[in-house]
Design an enzyme around this catalytic site. Structure first.
Site, PDB file in Angstrom:
ATOM      1  N   ARG A  13       0.850  -1.203   0.000  1.00 39.32           N
ATOM      2  CA  ARG A  13       0.000   0.000   0.000  1.00 39.32           C
ATOM      3  C   ARG A  13       0.881   1.246   0.000  1.00 39.32           C
ATOM      4  NH1 ARG A  13      -4.542  -2.319   1.073  1.00 39.32           N
ATOM      5  NH2 ARG A  13      -5.634  -0.392   0.719  1.00 39.32           N
ATOM      6  N   HIS A  47      12.571  -2.179  -2.572  1.00 41.57           N
ATOM      7  CA  HIS A  47      11.858  -2.108  -3.845  1.00 41.57           C
ATOM      8  C   HIS A  47      12.604  -2.953  -4.881  1.00 41.57           C
ATOM      9  CE1 HIS A  47       9.271  -0.473  -6.928  1.00 41.57           C
ATOM     10  NE2 HIS A  47      10.334  -0.305  -7.683  1.00 41.57           N
ATOM     11  N   LEU A  65       6.537   8.414  -3.919  1.00 43.06           N
ATOM     12  CA  LEU A  65       6.591   6.962  -4.074  1.00 43.06           C
ATOM     13  C   LEU A  65       7.959   6.484  -4.580  1.00 43.06           C
ATOM     14  CD1 LEU A  65       5.022   4.252  -4.067  1.00 43.06           C
ATOM     15  CD2 LEU A  65       4.497   4.705  -6.467  1.00 43.06           C
ATOM     16  N   GLU A  81      17.597  -9.428  -2.494  1.00 40.09           N
ATOM     17  CA  GLU A  81      16.864  -8.669  -1.471  1.00 40.09           C
ATOM     18  C   GLU A  81      17.118  -9.265  -0.086  1.00 40.09           C
ATOM     19  OE1 GLU A  81      12.699  -7.845  -2.128  1.00 40.09           O
ATOM     20  OE2 GLU A  81      12.947  -7.898  -4.285  1.00 40.09           O
TER      21      GLU A  81
END
Ligand code: GRF
Length: 203
Positions: free
Chosen positions: A93, A111, A146, A176
């Site tokens: 979100r 990300h 964002l 990651e």
């Protein structure tokens, strides 16, 4: 040695959460996860939290009349634990300005792209469509824009001719799982902080 207190926000499988839990348990990360919050009841990351003995909380957007009220409840639940760091680990979100400002400097995200390339969703397919030769992941402090805050660490992977979105996702996830714990450890050791990074932007 200082142990920093974390609250994690998740929406899905929680493999990054698992990697952080594993690094803590192996003594390679000076942190403690006090709470895992999910916006979805079915998120498998909640099972991972429970198995690790970490408190889990579901805060569903559908239970609130507006995004503002939802994020108010979310912020309250997070602030209750007074974390040193709030980690977005597959949190799907977009957080509003008020929430971000309340935790600015203590809010980090991972990300799946080499930011500033490919902000937003479906990064692996977009990398293929763009014909990029390299791809990767970025851990960054969160700001109100964002996928835009100052970068803490990136990992790069090669895009091979036979890669598709699924193989790229696996390659990137593998990286990651290494860089997120590393970034958190740097923060725990005081090697990196938000104020310092915003004063020294990349050339
Ligand atoms: C990761 O690729 C992360 O970068 C992105 O969502 C995915 C979540 O994976 N934001 P997991 O839930 O940690 O397995």
């Amino acid at each position: 040695m200082r142990i920093i207190k974390l609250v994690a926000l998740i929406s899905g499988g929680g493999t990054n959460l698992q990697s952080i839990i594993d690094h803590i348990n192996e003594g390679n990360l000076d942190a403690k996860i006090d709470l895992v919050i999910s916006d979805r009841e079915q998120a498998y990351g909640l099972v991972r939290a429970r198995d690790a003995g970490i408190a889990g909380l579901v805060i569903r957007p559908g239970a609130y009349a507006s995004k503002v009220e939802y994020e108010h409840a979310l912020a309250k639940a997070v602030a209750n634990y007074d974390p040193d760091l709030v980690i977005l680990a597959g949190w799907m979100r977009i957080l509003g300005r008020k929430f971000v400002q309340q935790f600015q400097g203590r809010l980090v995200n991972i990300h799946p792209s080499l930011l500033p390339n490919h902000k937003g969703l479906n990064t692996h397919q977009r990398v293929i469509d763009a014909g990029d030769k390299t791809h990767g992941a970025t851990v960054h402090f969160v700001t109100a824009q964002l996928d835009d805050g100052p970068t803490i660490i990136q990992a790069q992977v090669t895009v091979d001719a036979n890669d598709d979105a699924a193989t790229l996702q696996q390659k990137v996830l593998h990286e990651e799982h290494k860089i997120y714990p590393k970034a958190i450890q740097w923060i725990a050791e005081g090697k990196v902080n938000f104020a310092h990074l915003i004063k020294t932007p990349a050339p």
